[in-house]
Enzyme design. Structure first.
Site, PDB file in Angstrom:
ATOM      1  N   GLU A   1      18.727  -3.286   2.052  1.00 17.56           N
ATOM      2  CA  GLU A   1      19.302  -4.314   2.899  1.00 17.56           C
ATOM      3  C   GLU A   1      18.498  -5.592   2.701  1.00 17.56           C
ATOM      4  O   GLU A   1      17.292  -5.627   2.945  1.00 17.56           O
ATOM      5  CB  GLU A   1      19.245  -3.843   4.351  1.00 17.56           C
ATOM      6  CG  GLU A   1      20.075  -4.664   5.300  1.00 17.56           C
ATOM      7  CD  GLU A   1      19.944  -4.172   6.757  1.00 17.56           C
ATOM      8  OE1 GLU A   1      19.651  -2.978   6.982  1.00 17.56           O
ATOM      9  OE2 GLU A   1      20.118  -4.996   7.658  1.00 17.56           O
TER      10      GLU A   1
ATOM     11  N   ASP B   1      17.112 -10.320  16.370  1.00 19.34           N
ATOM     12  CA  ASP B   1      15.836  -9.883  15.810  1.00 19.34           C
ATOM     13  C   ASP B   1      14.647 -10.097  16.736  1.00 19.34           C
ATOM     14  O   ASP B   1      14.557 -11.087  17.446  1.00 19.34           O
ATOM     15  CB  ASP B   1      15.578 -10.610  14.491  1.00 19.34           C
ATOM     16  CG  ASP B   1      16.475 -10.080  13.381  1.00 19.34           C
ATOM     17  OD1 ASP B   1      16.468  -8.846  13.178  1.00 19.34           O
ATOM     18  OD2 ASP B   1      17.192 -10.873  12.754  1.00 19.34           O
TER      19      ASP B   1
END
Lengths: 398, 257
Positions: free
Chosen positions: B51, B62
């Site tokens: 990824e 995040d």
């Protein structure tokens, strides 16, 4: 006659709006949408909301005829919608009381909020204290410096203020951290978003709760003069006082609507917060709207002397109203806003918030093009007490 | 290429009874020059797919580790265009599938159709867009389907059973099951409901299910993988690359698969 019914079922205002959020938050947004739809159709909820608006916040606020300012400018008859007289000193509490009541209705006991100038943080901390909700407020480090007094007010009211050091330490970064906190605590926490930004249904909910401003203004001016005003001006950061003021006038096409963005150091610099001057659509904080961003889609920092307008986006409905031309968006620089703040203080004995001073400054320009048969309403969204220390510094440096 | 390559690669590893391990790296962290080296290294370690994160100024999904990595990357002036060009430059050297993780705004600014074309040229097999829920995905689905690029959906602990059903049946390549109510970042433990959640998602999903968010040790990778098909590991890998501890990355992957 066409009826204005934005947003649609997907939270769209034309191409703008929507809900671009992580899956973790989607169920909470759907729950909020449902709870809000039920609440506003429940007479008991509406009655409770009105009780607090009247008895606690002090509505309705006056639509004050500013005779001295009218004489000074020599143009239209000028009215000030006195949102500065609300409890806590700004329009923000119209929304926080509504959302706090919704929080209780959803069975949640905790609240998170972001704040720029601190007005929304104070308004959130206030209603949380009133209704017994736990409250965490995220505020950028730079804004905490600019608005020390409001940090203390929130703490005094029992809220926890968390400093945000990321990015420019202003409103955008505070929203990021409030969203992250919400993702982490979504099961027992409601996010009281402070402006007409963010994912659907926030732009609609905040607009609806703020539309008490425009509804009252309309009734008041019709009662006084028997006709609608010729023009209405409000400042726009995220744009909640402006949407609240404009919304009830959208279908009254004879009323010209002006949204005033922060021009910072000037539009010829890259230090401003005027998002609608060169529209640049993108997606930030869960909504599609115009943004300050580079060609690669990275969000740029906004600049304004006023912490409440220091945001690189704008409510999606404003982007839509800009596209359709229903609202005219203009820009006022830091210097012009400071001069207008001094001018209103000296002509009317009213110290406006720096945010609202942007609307005053544009009114001074617009007045030159209007005549004494016309009427101009300015939304005085907040009072300037929070800004006096900063203004003192700015004036001493000159 | 694309969805088919991802399906085949994962099928092959599963037929060997491997626990799938997908490491996440932030493109441009330390400069884009290391991207080829890092991807080939992870391929060598036995990654099921890699990824590749695209830095964004406002990454609300995040936690601190990936936020900081994104900031470092943006300080190197990394752009989506530059990452796509770099990935295209060594696509013949890779056999491992590449999944790009990007927030929607950089893709929107690039232009969805042009972006999908560039993905094909760069040899990208799948996409993860953390801020594009079911309600908004129509914005990209046609462009990706025409080019057979997999759109990997994310399921959350807060998702209803009905939503999980829809997500699982639409997801391509695999379904990403988010195992924390929160942002990315290392966690020492999981809520007790994670096990039943993963088992339920696994039961509903016609594609492999990978658990992610917070996974940082081979014990966690093995345990979570036992309820589904494997894991995605982000913050831990980002930290180890940043600290130059590549040997530990190899050990982590090999002990997890």
């Amino acid at each position: 006659m066409t009826t204005y019914t934005m947003p649609d079922a997907n939270g769209r205002f034309g191409e703008f709006g929507g809900r671009y959020v992580p899956e973790t938050l989607m169920p909470a947004l759907l729950e909020l949408e449902k709870a809000y739809g039920e609440a506003i159709n429940d007479p008991a909820f509406v009655e409770e909301l009105h009780y607090y608006l009247n008895q606690y916040i002090g509505r309705e606020t006056p639509l004050y005829y500013a005779e001295n300012l009218t004489k000074k400018l020599g143009g239209p008859q000028i009215y000030l919608k006195r949102e500065d007289l609300n409890h806590t000193g700004a329009h923000k509490i119209n929304n926080t009381i509504g959302q706090a009541l919704l929080t209780l209705r959803m069975g949640k006991k905790k609240v998170v909020a972001e704040t720029g100038a601190g007005q929304h943080g104070v308004a959130t901390a206030t209603v949380c204290s009133l209704l017994g909700l736990e409250c965490v407020v995220f505020m950028g480090e730079e804004d905490m410096r600019r608005q020390k007094l409001n940090v203390f007010r929130m703490e005094l009211l029992g809220a926890e203020v968390r400093s945000v050091k990321n990015g420019s330490g202003t409103l955008k970064d505070a929203v990021n951290d409030a969203l992250r906190y919400w993702v982490t605590n979504v099961e027992d926490t409601h996010y009281i978003l402070g402006s007409v930004v963010g994912p659907h249904p926030f732009p609609k909910i905040v607009r609806d709760f703020q539309s008490v401003i425009g509804k009252e203004t309309k009734q008041q001016i019709l009662k006084q003069d028997g006709s609608l005003p010729d023009a209405v001006i409000a400042c726009v950061g995220g744009g909640s006082n402006a949407m609240g003021m404009f919304y009830p006038f959208i279908e009254d096409k004879q009323v010209r609507l002006y949204g005033v963005e922060a021009g910072g150091a000037g539009l010829d610099t890259n230090q401003h917060a005027s998002v609608l001057v060169n529209p640049n659509p993108g997606i930030l904080h869960g909504t599609m709207t115009n943004l300050l961003q580079d060609e690669h889609g990275q969000i740029q920092e906004a600049f304004s002397i006023s912490a409440g307008l220091d945001y690189p986006g704008v409510g999606p409905e404003h982007s839509h109203l800009n596209d359709t031309g229903r609202v005219i968006y203009v820009s006022i620089t830091d210097d012009e806003a400071v001069t207008a703040l001094q001018s209103l203080s000296q002509t009317e004995g009213i110290i406006p918030a720096l945010e609202s001073a942007h609307a005053i400054a544009y009114a001074e320009k617009l007045a030159a093009e209007m005549n004494s048969d016309q009427r101009l309403v300015i939304c005085l969204s907040g009072r300037g007490d929070k800004d006096v220390e900063q203004i003192k510094q700015v004036l001493e440096e000159k | 290429m694309g969805k088919e390559k991802l399906d085949n690669y994962l099928n092959q590893l599963q037929s060997e009874n491997k626990n799938l391990f997908v490491p996440y790296i932030m493109a441009g962290d330390g400069g884009l020059d290391n991207l080829e080296e890092r991807i080939l290294f992870l391929q060598e370690c036995g990654a099921a797919a890699i990824e590749v994160g695209i830095p964004f100024s406002d990454p609300v999904a995040d936690g601190p580790t990936i936020q900081n990595a994104g900031k470092r990357s943006l300080d190197h002036a990394t752009t989506l265009t530059a990452v796509l060009d770099k990935l295209a430059s060594f696509k013949e050297k890779r056999i491992v599938p590449i999944i790009v993780m990007a927030y929607i705004n950089p893709i929107y600014k690039y232009g969805v159709e042009s972006f999908a074309d560039s993905c094909v040229q760069a040899g990208i097999d799948g996409l993860i867009i953390p801020d594009l829920p079911l309600e908004e995905e129509a914005m990209v689905t046609d462009a990706l389907q025409h080019r057979a690029i997999a759109l990997i959906r994310l399921a959350a602990l807060t998702s209803s059973s009905e939503r999980i059903e829809t997500l699982a049946h639409r997801s391509e390549g695999f379904l990403y099951a988010v195992t924390v109510t929160g942002t990315t970042g290392v966690r020492s433990s999981y809520e007790s409901k994670v096990k039943t959640y993963l088992q339920q998602v696994k039961q509903q999903s016609p594609v492999p299910v990978l658990a992610g968010f917070g996974v940082s040790t081979n014990e966690q990778a093995k345990e979570l993988g036992s309820y589904c098909d494997g894991v995605v590991v982000g913050s831990k890998i980002v930290d180890l690359f940043h600290e130059g501890k590549t040997e530990q990355i190899k050990q982590l992957i090999q002990a997890s698969i």
